[in-house]
Design a protein around this motif. Structure first.
Motif, PDB file in Angstrom:
ATOM      1  N   GLU A 205       0.905  -1.197   0.056  1.00  0.00           N
ATOM      2  CA  GLU A 205      -0.110  -0.177   0.025  1.00  0.00           C
ATOM      3  C   GLU A 205       0.680   1.298   0.063  1.00  0.00           C
ATOM      4  O   GLU A 205       0.347   2.322  -0.788  1.00  0.00           O
ATOM      5  N   ILE A 206       1.820   1.204   0.758  1.00  0.00           N
ATOM      6  CA  ILE A 206       2.859   2.366   0.720  1.00  0.00           C
ATOM      7  C   ILE A 206       3.373   2.781  -0.770  1.00  0.00           C
ATOM      8  O   ILE A 206       3.245   3.691  -1.272  1.00  0.00           O
ATOM      9  N   PHE A 207       3.641   1.400  -1.366  1.00  0.00           N
ATOM     10  CA  PHE A 207       4.469   1.791  -2.482  1.00  0.00           C
ATOM     11  C   PHE A 207       3.394   2.179  -3.581  1.00  0.00           C
ATOM     12  O   PHE A 207       3.524   2.874  -4.702  1.00  0.00           O
ATOM     13  N   ASN A 214       2.611  11.203  -7.698  1.00  0.00           N
ATOM     14  CA  ASN A 214       1.812  11.845  -6.816  1.00  0.00           C
ATOM     15  C   ASN A 214       1.805  11.050  -5.363  1.00  0.00           C
ATOM     16  O   ASN A 214       1.660   9.824  -5.465  1.00  0.00           O
ATOM     17  N   THR A 215       2.111  11.714  -4.488  1.00  0.00           N
ATOM     18  CA  THR A 215       2.058  11.304  -3.000  1.00  0.00           C
ATOM     19  C   THR A 215       0.643  11.261  -2.484  1.00  0.00           C
ATOM     20  O   THR A 215       0.220  12.494  -2.376  1.00  0.00           O
ATOM     21  N   ASN A 216      -0.041  10.227  -1.929  1.00  0.00           N
ATOM     22  CA  ASN A 216      -1.046  10.344  -1.246  1.00  0.00           C
ATOM     23  C   ASN A 216      -1.030  10.465   0.288  1.00  0.00           C
ATOM     24  O   ASN A 216      -0.661   9.098   0.687  1.00  0.00           O
ATOM     25  N   PRO A 217      -0.981  11.374   1.026  1.00  0.00           N
ATOM     26  CA  PRO A 217      -0.624  11.079   2.327  1.00  0.00           C
ATOM     27  C   PRO A 217      -1.557  10.152   3.212  1.00  0.00           C
ATOM     28  O   PRO A 217      -1.036   9.527   3.923  1.00  0.00           O
ATOM     29  N   ALA A 218      -2.859   9.923   2.993  1.00  0.00           N
ATOM     30  CA  ALA A 218      -3.918   9.102   3.566  1.00  0.00           C
ATOM     31  C   ALA A 218      -3.249   7.753   3.146  1.00  0.00           C
ATOM     32  O   ALA A 218      -3.301   6.991   4.178  1.00  0.00           O
TER      33      ALA A 218
END
Length: 282
Positions: A205-207, A214-218
């Protein structure tokens, strides 16, 4: 008592790190919001000696976290991989309680039983009712009663047959004492692997949250929670399960030694009682 000058007291108050932090947090709403996020994300059990000195928003936040961690929220943050670990923990607790009840000394090998059996058989074999009550007393009673039953049916039976009868009854008793221990050992071995599986799912899930630039912080935070919570849960389930498995295994070994020694003593007693009978085989 000497009093410090007002200027010194004012200088001390102005230079106090706590005063500086509180003053900055009161003036800067963004800093207060960041500090609140730090409390909620990383310090759920942190307590302050004087929560009243904090701003109203922070004071309420600290008070809410003092009440404890919400386990349901932890389960939700850990994700679906934690559910097999929860089932394993429930099964482990049930097995541990059942084995504690089943492996009590009163149900396996009461200390008084061998002496009473030897005293009863000193002048001859007991009646069938006494032998039946002995068999129902405990596992040790069942092992000792097996030899008495064989001797009551065939008084000319020899030492070899009696020894084989005691050994067969001892194997049955060992099987009953070993019940569910393999299941408990399997939980102790599988729980870390299930925790590792949850860790791998969290890393995926982190990768996945980093895809496309785009980075999704949630999603990133959820992946980290899944990885860490499952790792911790796997160890929490595995360590007590392994400890109780080793403990129960040791108790079973001690009981088997007691059953073996008691059978040998009763065998010697029965051979002495039946030694003078005609037609006795060796």
């Amino acid at each position: 008592m000497d009093k410090q000058p007002a200027g010194r007291r004012a200088g001390f108050a102005a230079s106090s790190p706590l005063h500086v932090v509180l003053q900055r947090s009161c003036r800067d709403d963004g800093a207060a919001a960041g500090l609140e996020h730090g409390f909620s994300s990383h310090n759920p059990r942190l307590r302050f000696a004087s929560a009243k000195a904090l701003p109203s928003g922070l004071s309420a936040l600290v008070q809410s976290h003092v009440e404890g961690v919400d386990l349901l929220k932890i389960v939700q943050e850990a994700g679906w991989p934690i559910w097999p670990l929860i089932l394993c923990s429930i099964a482990a607790v049930a097995l541990i309680v059942e084995r504690f009840m089943a492996l009590r000394t009163a149900r396996i090998a009461p200390g008084y039983l061998l002496g009473e059996v030897i005293a009863v058989t000193r002048n001859g074999l007991p009646s069938a009712d006494v032998i039946a009550k002995l068999a129902d007393n405990s596992l040790l009673g069942g092992v000792l009663a097996s030899g008495l039953k064989l001797l009551a049916v065939d008084p000319r039976v020899g030492e070899v047959q009696l020894r084989q009868t005691f050994e067969g009854a001892g194997r049955d008793a060992a099987h009953k004492m070993d019940r569910y221990l393999n299941a408990l050992g399997s939980i102790a071995a599988a729980a870390p692997l299930l925790g590792l599986f949850g860790t791998v799912v969290g890393m995926i899930e982190i990768f996945g949250s980093q895809g496309g630039g785009n980075t999704n912080p949630a999603e990133l935070a959820h992946g980290i929670s899944t990885a860490l919570y499952n790792t911790a849960a796997g160890l929490i389930v595995a360590i007590p399960s392994l400890m109780f498995y080793r403990y129960f295994r040791g108790r079973v070994d001690d009981y088997l030694h007691t059953l073996e020694q008691s059978s040998e003593q009763l065998l010697t007693q029965l051979m002495r009682v039946t030694a003078g009978r005609p037609g006795q085989t060796k």
